[in-house]
Write a protein that holds these residues in place. Structure first.
Motif, PDB file in Angstrom:
ATOM      1  N   GLN A 138     -12.175  -7.507  -2.644  1.00  0.00           N
ATOM      2  CA  GLN A 138     -11.696  -6.480  -1.735  1.00  0.00           C
ATOM      3  C   GLN A 138     -10.306  -6.812  -1.217  1.00  0.00           C
ATOM      4  OE1 GLN A 138     -14.909  -6.429   1.083  1.00  0.00           O
ATOM      5  NE2 GLN A 138     -15.948  -4.732   0.047  1.00  0.00           N
ATOM      6  N   ARG A 139     -10.054  -8.093  -0.902  1.00  0.00           N
ATOM      7  CA  ARG A 139      -8.726  -8.501  -0.428  1.00  0.00           C
ATOM      8  C   ARG A 139      -7.678  -8.291  -1.512  1.00  0.00           C
ATOM      9  NH1 ARG A 139      -8.156  -8.317   4.713  1.00  0.00           N
ATOM     10  NH2 ARG A 139      -6.251  -9.482   4.495  1.00  0.00           N
ATOM     11  N   LYS A 140      -8.012  -8.599  -2.758  1.00  0.00           N
ATOM     12  CA  LYS A 140      -7.070  -8.375  -3.858  1.00  0.00           C
ATOM     13  C   LYS A 140      -6.751  -6.899  -4.009  1.00  0.00           C
ATOM     14  CE  LYS A 140      -7.962 -12.429  -6.780  1.00  0.00           C
ATOM     15  NZ  LYS A 140      -7.825 -13.313  -5.693  1.00  0.00           N
ATOM     16  N   LEU A 141      -7.754  -6.044  -3.864  1.00  0.00           N
ATOM     17  CA  LEU A 141      -7.513  -4.605  -3.937  1.00  0.00           C
ATOM     18  C   LEU A 141      -6.603  -4.142  -2.800  1.00  0.00           C
ATOM     19  CD1 LEU A 141     -11.038  -3.225  -4.943  1.00  0.00           C
ATOM     20  CD2 LEU A 141      -8.990  -3.429  -6.375  1.00  0.00           C
ATOM     21  N   LEU A 142      -6.799  -4.697  -1.604  1.00  0.00           N
ATOM     22  CA  LEU A 142      -5.926  -4.355  -0.483  1.00  0.00           C
ATOM     23  C   LEU A 142      -4.490  -4.791  -0.749  1.00  0.00           C
ATOM     24  CD1 LEU A 142      -8.190  -5.170   2.596  1.00  0.00           C
ATOM     25  CD2 LEU A 142      -7.315  -2.928   1.911  1.00  0.00           C
ATOM     26  N   TRP A 143      -4.325  -6.005  -1.300  1.00  0.00           N
ATOM     27  CA  TRP A 143      -2.983  -6.497  -1.630  1.00  0.00           C
ATOM     28  C   TRP A 143      -2.326  -5.591  -2.659  1.00  0.00           C
ATOM     29  CZ3 TRP A 143       0.022  -9.651   0.915  1.00  0.00           C
ATOM     30  CH2 TRP A 143      -0.530 -10.596   1.773  1.00  0.00           C
ATOM     31  N   LEU A 144      -3.066  -5.217  -3.698  1.00  0.00           N
ATOM     32  CA  LEU A 144      -2.508  -4.339  -4.724  1.00  0.00           C
ATOM     33  C   LEU A 144      -2.135  -2.981  -4.138  1.00  0.00           C
ATOM     34  CD1 LEU A 144      -4.838  -5.169  -7.734  1.00  0.00           C
ATOM     35  CD2 LEU A 144      -2.401  -5.700  -7.522  1.00  0.00           C
ATOM     36  N   SER A 145      -2.960  -2.474  -3.261  1.00  0.00           N
ATOM     37  CA  SER A 145      -2.677  -1.205  -2.610  1.00  0.00           C
ATOM     38  C   SER A 145      -1.425  -1.310  -1.751  1.00  0.00           C
ATOM     39  CB  SER A 145      -3.866  -0.783  -1.754  1.00  0.00           C
ATOM     40  OG  SER A 145      -3.542   0.333  -0.974  1.00  0.00           O
ATOM     41  N   ALA A 146      -1.314  -2.395  -0.994  1.00  0.00           N
ATOM     42  CA  ALA A 146      -0.151  -2.590  -0.118  1.00  0.00           C
ATOM     43  C   ALA A 146       1.133  -2.669  -0.929  1.00  0.00           C
ATOM     44  CB  ALA A 146      -0.324  -3.855   0.714  1.00  0.00           C
ATOM     45  N   LEU A 147       1.113  -3.436  -1.987  1.00  0.00           N
ATOM     46  CA  LEU A 147       2.319  -3.626  -2.784  1.00  0.00           C
ATOM     47  C   LEU A 147       2.598  -2.433  -3.693  1.00  0.00           C
ATOM     48  CD1 LEU A 147       1.967  -7.416  -3.569  1.00  0.00           C
ATOM     49  CD2 LEU A 147       3.362  -6.303  -1.813  1.00  0.00           C
ATOM     50  N   GLY A 148       1.657  -1.506  -3.779  1.00  0.00           N
ATOM     51  CA  GLY A 148       1.852  -0.309  -4.582  1.00  0.00           C
ATOM     52  C   GLY A 148       2.385   0.874  -3.789  1.00  0.00           C
ATOM     53  N   GLN A 149       2.628   0.670  -2.492  1.00  0.00           N
ATOM     54  CA  GLN A 149       3.155   1.755  -1.662  1.00  0.00           C
ATOM     55  C   GLN A 149       4.518   2.202  -2.181  1.00  0.00           C
ATOM     56  OE1 GLN A 149       1.534   3.326   0.944  1.00  0.00           O
ATOM     57  NE2 GLN A 149      -0.168   2.081   0.225  1.00  0.00           N
ATOM     58  N   ARG A 150       4.782   3.482  -2.097  1.00  0.00           N
ATOM     59  CA  ARG A 150       6.029   4.035  -2.635  1.00  0.00           C
ATOM     60  C   ARG A 150       7.239   3.660  -1.781  1.00  0.00           C
ATOM     61  NH1 ARG A 150       7.779   8.329  -6.035  1.00  0.00           N
ATOM     62  NH2 ARG A 150       9.492   9.474  -5.089  1.00  0.00           N
ATOM     63  N   LYS A 151       7.126   3.788  -0.475  1.00  0.00           N
ATOM     64  CA  LYS A 151       8.253   3.501   0.418  1.00  0.00           C
ATOM     65  C   LYS A 151       8.311   2.008   0.731  1.00  0.00           C
ATOM     66  CE  LYS A 151       8.410   7.988   2.662  1.00  0.00           C
ATOM     67  NZ  LYS A 151       8.337   8.693   3.942  1.00  0.00           N
ATOM     68  N   THR A 152       9.518   1.486   0.725  1.00  0.00           N
ATOM     69  CA  THR A 152       9.712   0.051   0.967  1.00  0.00           C
ATOM     70  C   THR A 152       9.226  -0.349   2.352  1.00  0.00           C
ATOM     71  OG1 THR A 152      11.628   0.110  -0.486  1.00  0.00           O
ATOM     72  CG2 THR A 152      11.379  -1.833   0.884  1.00  0.00           C
ATOM     73  N   ILE A 153       9.477   0.478   3.359  1.00  0.00           N
ATOM     74  CA  ILE A 153       9.058   0.129   4.713  1.00  0.00           C
ATOM     75  C   ILE A 153       7.532   0.065   4.811  1.00  0.00           C
ATOM     76  CG2 ILE A 153       9.061   2.467   5.677  1.00  0.00           C
ATOM     77  CD1 ILE A 153      10.379   1.078   8.227  1.00  0.00           C
ATOM     78  N   GLU A 154       6.843   0.924   4.054  1.00  0.00           N
ATOM     79  CA  GLU A 154       5.383   0.894   4.042  1.00  0.00           C
ATOM     80  C   GLU A 154       4.877  -0.362   3.322  1.00  0.00           C
ATOM     81  OE1 GLU A 154       4.272   4.610   2.283  1.00  0.00           O
ATOM     82  OE2 GLU A 154       4.853   5.757   4.064  1.00  0.00           O
ATOM     83  N   ARG A 155       5.540  -0.752   2.230  1.00  0.00           N
ATOM     84  CA  ARG A 155       5.174  -1.997   1.538  1.00  0.00           C
ATOM     85  C   ARG A 155       5.388  -3.190   2.451  1.00  0.00           C
ATOM     86  NH1 ARG A 155       8.095   0.008  -2.799  1.00  0.00           N
ATOM     87  NH2 ARG A 155       9.705  -1.572  -2.601  1.00  0.00           N
ATOM     88  N   LEU A 156       6.519  -3.196   3.153  1.00  0.00           N
ATOM     89  CA  LEU A 156       6.836  -4.294   4.064  1.00  0.00           C
ATOM     90  C   LEU A 156       5.791  -4.410   5.170  1.00  0.00           C
ATOM     91  CD1 LEU A 156       8.660  -6.510   5.213  1.00  0.00           C
ATOM     92  CD2 LEU A 156      10.025  -4.714   6.299  1.00  0.00           C
ATOM     93  N   MET A 157       5.484  -3.300   5.810  1.00  0.00           N
ATOM     94  CA  MET A 157       4.514  -3.326   6.911  1.00  0.00           C
ATOM     95  C   MET A 157       3.123  -3.694   6.419  1.00  0.00           C
ATOM     96  SD  MET A 157       4.662  -3.146  10.079  1.00  0.00           S
ATOM     97  CE  MET A 157       3.351  -3.415  11.244  1.00  0.00           C
ATOM     98  N   ALA A 158       2.729  -3.161   5.270  1.00  0.00           N
ATOM     99  CA  ALA A 158       1.410  -3.503   4.718  1.00  0.00           C
ATOM    100  C   ALA A 158       1.356  -4.976   4.341  1.00  0.00           C
ATOM    101  CB  ALA A 158       1.110  -2.634   3.500  1.00  0.00           C
ATOM    102  N   PHE A 159       2.430  -5.493   3.756  1.00  0.00           N
ATOM    103  CA  PHE A 159       2.496  -6.910   3.385  1.00  0.00           C
ATOM    104  C   PHE A 159       2.364  -7.793   4.622  1.00  0.00           C
ATOM    105  CE2 PHE A 159       5.337 -10.644   2.951  1.00  0.00           C
ATOM    106  CZ  PHE A 159       4.575 -11.375   2.057  1.00  0.00           C
ATOM    107  N   LEU A 160       3.149  -7.497   5.660  1.00  0.00           N
ATOM    108  CA  LEU A 160       3.097  -8.307   6.889  1.00  0.00           C
ATOM    109  C   LEU A 160       1.728  -8.212   7.550  1.00  0.00           C
ATOM    110  CD1 LEU A 160       6.614  -7.534   8.410  1.00  0.00           C
ATOM    111  CD2 LEU A 160       5.874  -9.613   7.216  1.00  0.00           C
ATOM    112  N   THR A 161       1.162  -7.014   7.585  1.00  0.00           N
ATOM    113  CA  THR A 161      -0.157  -6.832   8.207  1.00  0.00           C
ATOM    114  C   THR A 161      -1.230  -7.632   7.472  1.00  0.00           C
ATOM    115  OG1 THR A 161       0.473  -4.623   8.960  1.00  0.00           O
ATOM    116  CG2 THR A 161      -1.887  -5.119   8.866  1.00  0.00           C
ATOM    117  N   LEU A 162      -1.273  -7.529   6.155  1.00  0.00           N
ATOM    118  CA  LEU A 162      -2.278  -8.277   5.395  1.00  0.00           C
ATOM    119  C   LEU A 162      -2.076  -9.780   5.524  1.00  0.00           C
ATOM    120  CD1 LEU A 162      -2.639  -6.152   2.164  1.00  0.00           C
ATOM    121  CD2 LEU A 162      -4.408  -6.631   3.841  1.00  0.00           C
TER     122      LEU A 162
END
Length: 135
Positions: free
Chosen positions: A46-70
């Motif tokens: 489940q954590r790997k799926l969350l990481w893949l989802s976070a890094l698959g975000q289209r907008k860079t700011i969303e990837r950044l925030m998801a990366f920092l949050t995870l």
């Protein structure tokens, strides 16, 4: 029938570590232990799926925030400001991870700071502030 050969190495960062060797069919003898192993594997998946989802975000700011949050959810520690990473990361390291540049990460980190979404302490640790209770 040829036996498969492999090398296994284990590294531990604690003083007392025990390593055991089991085959999957050996787990049939210990159903509770098997269930615990399945739970750990399910959690890791489940954590790997969350990481893949976070890094698959289209907008860079969303990837950044998801990366920092995870990252902070996984490794963060409680502090006065909220939950902080226990180690520093450079903007270049973050950019490399999320598929961006250092300059873009610096600009977006400033934007997230101004929005109050993150806090960067004096010791350069990145924190997520505690959520405010809505009354």
């Amino acid at each position: 029938m040829a036996e498969a050969y492999c090398d296994i190495e284990a590294y531990a960062h604690v003083e007392d570590t025990d390593v055991i060797w089991l085959y999957w069919n050996d787990l049939e003898n210990w159903p509770h232990f098997r269930q615990e192993i399945y739970e750990v594997l399910r959690y890791q998946h489940q954590r790997k799926l969350l990481w893949l989802s976070a890094l698959g975000q289209r907008k860079t700011i969303e990837r950044l925030m998801a990366f920092l949050t995870l990252l902070i959810e996984e490794y963060g520690e409680t502090c006065e400001e909220g939950y902080c990473l226990p180690y520093t990361l450079t903007h270049a390291q973050i950019g490399s991870t999320i598929g961006s540049t250092r300059v873009t990460v610096t600009r977006l980190m400033g934007k997230l700071r101004r929005q109050g979404a993150i806090i960067v302490r004096e010791d350069n640790l990145i924190c997520l502030p505690f959520k405010k209770e809505v009354e």
